[in-house]
Scaffold this motif. Structure first.
Motif, PDB file in Angstrom:
ATOM      1  N   VAL A   1      -0.995   4.018  -2.681  1.00 54.03           N
ATOM      2  CA  VAL A   1      -2.449   3.890  -2.837  1.00 54.03           C
ATOM      3  C   VAL A   1      -3.165   5.137  -2.336  1.00 54.03           C
ATOM      4  O   VAL A   1      -4.059   5.676  -3.004  1.00 54.03           O
ATOM      5  CB  VAL A   1      -2.957   2.635  -2.092  1.00 54.03           C
TER       6      VAL A   1
ATOM      7  N   PHE B   1       0.836  -1.206   0.000  1.00 58.75           N
ATOM      8  CA  PHE B   1       0.000   0.000   0.000  1.00 58.75           C
ATOM      9  C   PHE B   1       0.868   1.251   0.000  1.00 58.75           C
ATOM     10  O   PHE B   1       0.528   2.252  -0.643  1.00 58.75           O
ATOM     11  CB  PHE B   1      -0.936   0.001   1.212  1.00 58.75           C
TER      12      PHE B   1
ATOM     13  N   ARG C   1      -5.469   0.402  -7.712  1.00 56.34           N
ATOM     14  CA  ARG C   1      -4.221   0.029  -7.030  1.00 56.34           C
ATOM     15  C   ARG C   1      -4.489  -0.951  -5.895  1.00 56.34           C
ATOM     16  O   ARG C   1      -3.697  -1.875  -5.669  1.00 56.34           O
ATOM     17  CB  ARG C   1      -3.529   1.284  -6.507  1.00 56.34           C
ATOM     18  N   THR C   2      -5.577  -0.777  -5.192  1.00 62.75           N
ATOM     19  CA  THR C   2      -5.922  -1.696  -4.100  1.00 62.75           C
ATOM     20  C   THR C   2      -6.233  -3.087  -4.631  1.00 62.75           C
ATOM     21  O   THR C   2      -5.848  -4.100  -4.029  1.00 62.75           O
ATOM     22  CB  THR C   2      -7.122  -1.156  -3.308  1.00 62.75           C
TER      23      THR C   2
ATOM     24  N   VAL D   1      -7.412   4.769  -6.729  1.00 62.95           N
ATOM     25  CA  VAL D   1      -7.265   4.111  -5.426  1.00 62.95           C
ATOM     26  C   VAL D   1      -7.811   2.686  -5.508  1.00 62.95           C
ATOM     27  O   VAL D   1      -7.178   1.729  -5.044  1.00 62.95           O
ATOM     28  CB  VAL D   1      -8.010   4.901  -4.322  1.00 62.95           C
TER      29      VAL D   1
END
Length: 441
Positions: free
Chosen positions: A199, A194, A211-212, A208
């Motif tokens: 993120v 993270f 990327r998560t 967001v």
């Protein structure tokens, strides 16, 4: 015997005495005027009468000490009983080097005290029929359809993974049992991802989410509790459903109706002059200003509305939010939630009941659980907090804190700004002071 009980007994004996005297000769004589009966009223209740004031005085001193010792530039707090303020304190100055005292209208970054606000927004959409708490998050976040789960969740290095058995649900996001990491300083591989993928520095909420989705879950959804990015993903779902930014939705449905005029995800140019300085302190480093976007908190510096950590607010504003929750979803004629939704929010919902379970990523504090965006006291003695079961609470990374006690109708809110590993967290000690001071009902 409590003082309130003694007062009731004395008042009752006085009424009996007056009634008995009148019964001896209830009719006035011919040459006497009729006398109106004596009515004895209990004294009007003063909320501070519910507390032993010397202990509250000591609480004042202990809270002031964090400012006087140079750990924070300011601290604002209020203790509320039965909807009225018992004590409020405004200690220190808004700026580190200035002399402007803080007040009800000083704006603080409240960080994770954003989470219960986001949970309220989710529950509002649930009441509107826009979502179901047991919906898979992939219904709204299709980027999450190929989630993987780490086989060795606590490993410092990348481990093998397996496909998620079933996608997490919105309810699991609300309770932090969905399996996500956070990047909150922990050094295991997943949390480091993270940080390395930045993120929480993404330019948009859609980014967001993307990327998560590329980072493995810590565990199969529903099998453990771990503090996570879940509240930020709740914010993403709100934006997908409503077509509005999280801030605009909250302004329309929460802040506007509650007259929370200084709560948002950024400060306007006019509000900038009321924003408290962001400061840091360690035992080895004197208190100093923190720069960057954190210092500015304008729209250009914080382009994304983070449902888990993004809001700024004031003592006066957050008091109105807390009063709405204490009043089962309604304040001043404005109903935001049904009572049953507030009950859901403040009830321990953790399926993990054994802190020693092998898959429990977080060894929960004894005597506490977790509801929707809030911690919950489940055992007064084991928790060591002195608060009764059912009290719910949360803190912010800058040292802010609050709790709501439905049994005693008590609210406490504390706001300060400390951004350093050397925490200045005073929720537990202030809770113990308040409940050592309160008279039993």
């Amino acid at each position: 015997m409590t003082r309130k009980t003694l007062l009731r007994i004395c008042s009752g004996l006085l009424l009996i005495s007056v009634a008995a005297c009148g019964a001896q000769d209830s009719k006035p004589k011919a040459d006497e005027q009729a006398v109106e009966p004596l009515v004895v009223e209990a004294p009007k209740s003063n909320p501070e009468d519910s507390f032993f004031t010397p202990i509250l005085d000591k609480l004042d001193d202990s809270l002031a000490a964090s400012v006087k010792s140079g750990r924070v530039a300011s601290l604002s707090y209020t203790l509320i009983k039965d909807g009225e303020r018992v004590r409020s304190g405004f200690i220190g100055s808004r700026t580190l080097e200035g002399e402007e005292p803080v007040s009800d209208k000083t704006i603080y970054r409240i960080y994770s005290m954003t989470k219960p606000v986001t949970a309220v927004a989710i529950l509002m959409l649930q009441e509107d029929g826009e979502l179901d708490l047991d919906d898979p998050i992939t219904k709204y976040l299709p980027e999450m359809k190929s989630l993987q789960v780490a086989n060795s969740p606590g490993s410092a290095t990348k481990s093998a993974t397996h496909p998620v058995p079933q996608p997490p649900t919105i309810r699991q996001l609300l309770t932090h049992t969905a399996g996500f990491g956070y990047g909150d300083g922990k050094q295991d591989y997943i949390n480091r991802q993270f940080t390395e993928r930045k993120v929480l520095a993404a330019p948009s909420m859609d980014e967001v989410v993307r990327r998560t989705a590329a980072i493995p879950l810590k565990y199969d959804p529903g099998t453990a509790w771990s503090y996570s990015i879940a509240s930020d993903l709740q914010g993403a779902i709100i934006e997908r459903i409503t077509g509005k930014s999280l801030g605009d939705f909250m302004q329309e449905r929460i802040f506007g109706p509650l007259k929370m005029t200084d709560t948002a995800f950024y400060v306007s140019p006019e509000q900038k002059a009321r924003l408290a300085d962001a400061t840091a302190w360690t035992p080895d480093t004197p208190i100093h200003l923190v720069g960057g976007p954190l210092a500015k908190m304008d729209r250009a510096s914080v382009p994304v509305d983070y449902g888990g950590q993004g809001l700024v607010s004031t003592l006066a504003d957050y008091e109105r939010f807390a009063l709405m929750l204490l009043n089962d979803g309604t304040l001043d004629g404005q109903t935001l939630l049904k009572p049953e939704s507030v009950t859901l929010l403040r009830t321990n919902a953790l399926p993990i009941v054994d802190p020693e379970a092998p898959q429990t990523m977080f060894k929960r504090k004894a005597g506490t659980g977790y509801g929707f965006g809030v911690g919950v006291v489940t055992d007064t003695i084991q928790s060591g907090l002195a608060a009764p079961e059912g009290t719910y609470f949360w803190d912010g990374a800058s040292g802010t804190w609050f709790w709501i006690d439905p049994r005693n109708k008590v609210i406490f809110i504390g706001l300060q700004q400390n951004f350093s590993p050397a925490g200045v967290n005073m929720r537990a000690s202030s809770m113990r002071s308040v409940y050592h001071a309160i008279y039993s009902e």
